[in-house]
Design an enzyme around this catalytic site. Structure first.
Site, PDB file in Angstrom:
ATOM      1  N   HIS A  64       0.986  -1.156   0.131  1.00 15.31           N
ATOM      2  CA  HIS A  64       0.008   0.155   0.121  1.00 15.31           C
ATOM      3  C   HIS A  64       0.846   1.336  -0.136  1.00 15.31           C
ATOM      4  CE1 HIS A  64       0.468  -0.633   4.648  1.00 15.31           C
ATOM      5  NE2 HIS A  64       0.508   0.909   4.535  1.00 15.31           N
ATOM      6  N   TYR A 117       5.270  10.442  11.169  1.00 12.46           N
ATOM      7  CA  TYR A 117       4.304   9.133  11.112  1.00 12.46           C
ATOM      8  C   TYR A 117       4.679   8.456   9.845  1.00 12.46           C
ATOM      9  CZ  TYR A 117       0.417   5.646  10.580  1.00 12.46           C
ATOM     10  OH  TYR A 117      -0.283   4.940  10.318  1.00 12.46           O
ATOM     11  N   GLN A 161       6.760   4.567   8.840  1.00 14.38           N
ATOM     12  CA  GLN A 161       6.083   3.479   8.293  1.00 14.38           C
ATOM     13  C   GLN A 161       6.812   2.337   7.613  1.00 14.38           C
ATOM     14  OE1 GLN A 161       2.494   2.588   9.041  1.00 14.38           O
ATOM     15  NE2 GLN A 161       3.347   4.165  10.280  1.00 14.38           N
TER      16      GLN A 161
END
Length: 111
Positions: A38, A101, A105
């Site tokens: 993703h 953030y 990932q």
């Protein structure tokens, strides 16, 4: 169904295509991280244009070009992207927290 196909040459080309597509529709990419299955994007989109049109353009263009250039994507997957996506506004959150953030990932996925 998530398949881990976004790596290596596919990942590099996907980044190029996202940058090109966003440039064409005048959307600013603040942060981007490609995961094996993703994508995380932090975008600045004109509200008059709309996030739904932006996502539609990005998914449409990247799917078309990646599936033309990497034939294994047509045999492994019925479609490259699903119709779903998650969107959240970051008006109340500090931008640097969101960027941190997204950057984290990739490293948290490897652990």
């Amino acid at each position: 169904y998530r398949r881990k196909v976004l790596h290596g040459a596919v990942e590099a080309r996907l980044k190029e295509l996202i940058v090109q597509t966003c440039s064409n529709i005048k959307v600013d990419i603040i942060e981007m991280e490609i995961m094996p299955d993703h994508v995380h994007l932090l975008l600045e989109v004109d509200p008059q244009y709309g996030i739904h049109k932006t996502i539609k353009h990005i998914k449409g263009a990247t799917s078309r070009y990646l599936r033309q250039e990497f034939k294994h994507l047509t045999t492994k997957l019925p479609t490259l992207w699903t119709n779903s996506y998650f969107v959240s506004t970051v008006g109340g959150a500090p931008l640097n927290v969101i960027k941190q953030y997204i950057e984290s990932q990739k490293t948290s996925e490897r652990k």
